[in-house]
Design an enzyme around this catalytic site. Structure first.
Site: not given
Length: 284
Positions: A132, A234, A242-244
């Site tokens: 990420d 995910w 959240e992706c990051g």
């Protein structure tokens, strides 16, 4: 509610009292008025987008509020692992709205081959947070530094759940970046209705059983019994929402530095379990 007296370009950093006053005011406005307020008051304003539905709504709204040269520039973080349909949509948006998208990729990487030579194959399986950071957070921070970004428009909404459930119209992250969430209070049905009524272009995968689209390796079609508009993202990652980009930057940077300190190649499967354990222990 009458608009409080805000300076034309807000002076940063914002005090907690001023941020609260701003949010008390913005919560009374519809998304178009929030965006109009942002164009007038937020310094160094850009829009980060992965071309999800909410981001597309904001792009369309902005096109009706200001000419192209006065709209916030679009920033697209190309992880190199997007679906072909996502890349196609980028071109459609540029043509439809007369805007140029600024694209940022992982550091020193132009292709998947470049990335996997540097990090190894399937980094997302070995070190999820490191992945990420490498494909989202680092390119994002590089974009903010290069473009002198002080404020960004996001596509986050409270109804998406997870860490977004208590979302405010305007937030300040741990680095001092202002994050404007103009559609924070909208439901998916409101977003969907706007998309249809305004003929807003959208990702073709949404017509093929996908509810939300990210990287191809971590996105699947939603199945029977799936709940939530982000179902299929995910898959198998319990609790990941959240992706990051919207996680704590300092914490993610710390994990990357720890991996570098251990001097372990991410693709070295022999050390995978051992070092994942070290990373887990260090974060507790």
């Amino acid at each position: 509610m009458a608009e409080p007296a805000f300076e034309k370009s807000l002076q940063l950093p914002l005090s907690s009292e001023k941020l609260a006053t701003i949010n008390d005011y913005l919560r009374t406005l519809d998304p178009q008025l929030i965006l109009s307020w942002a164009i007038e008051h937020l310094p160094g304003l850009y829009q980060t987008t992965a071309f999800g539905l909410t981001g597309l709504v904001a792009i369309d709204m902005l096109s009706k509020l200001a000419p192209p040269e006065s709209r916030p520039t679009l920033i697209f973080i190309d992880t190199l692992y997007h679906f072909p349909e996502t890349y196609e949509l980028v071109g459609v948006v540029e043509k439809r709205y007369g805007v140029k998208v600024r694209v940022f990729k992982p550091d020193d990487c132009e292709t998947v081959e470049d990335f996997e030579k540097k990090w190894g194959e399937k980094l997302w399986e070995q070190y999820e947070d490191i992945y990420d950071y490498a494909v989202k957070v680092e390119p994002g921070r590089r974009a903010y530094k290069e473009l002198k970004v002080q404020s960004v428009i996001t596509g986050r909404r409270a109804s998406q759940g997870g860490e977004r459930a208590l979302l405010q119209p305007l937030e300040v992250d741990s680095t001092g970046l202002l994050k404007l969430n103009p559609l924070f209070a909208w439901t998916f049905s409101q977003v969907d209705q706007y998309i249809k009524e305004n003929n807003v272009p959208r990702n073709k995968l949404l017509d093929r059983g996908y509810r939300s689209v990210g990287d191809w390796h971590s996105t699947c079609k939603s199945g029977e019994g799936d709940v939530g508009e982000r179902a299929g993202r995910w898959a198998g990652k319990q609790g990941k929402t959240e992706c990051g980009l919207h996680k704590d930057y300092s914490e993610m940077q710390r994990k990357v530095k720890e991996l570098e300190t251990m001097k372990v190649e991410p693709q070295d499967a022999q050390h995978r379990g051992q070092n994942e354990g070290k990373l887990a222990q260090s974060s507790t």
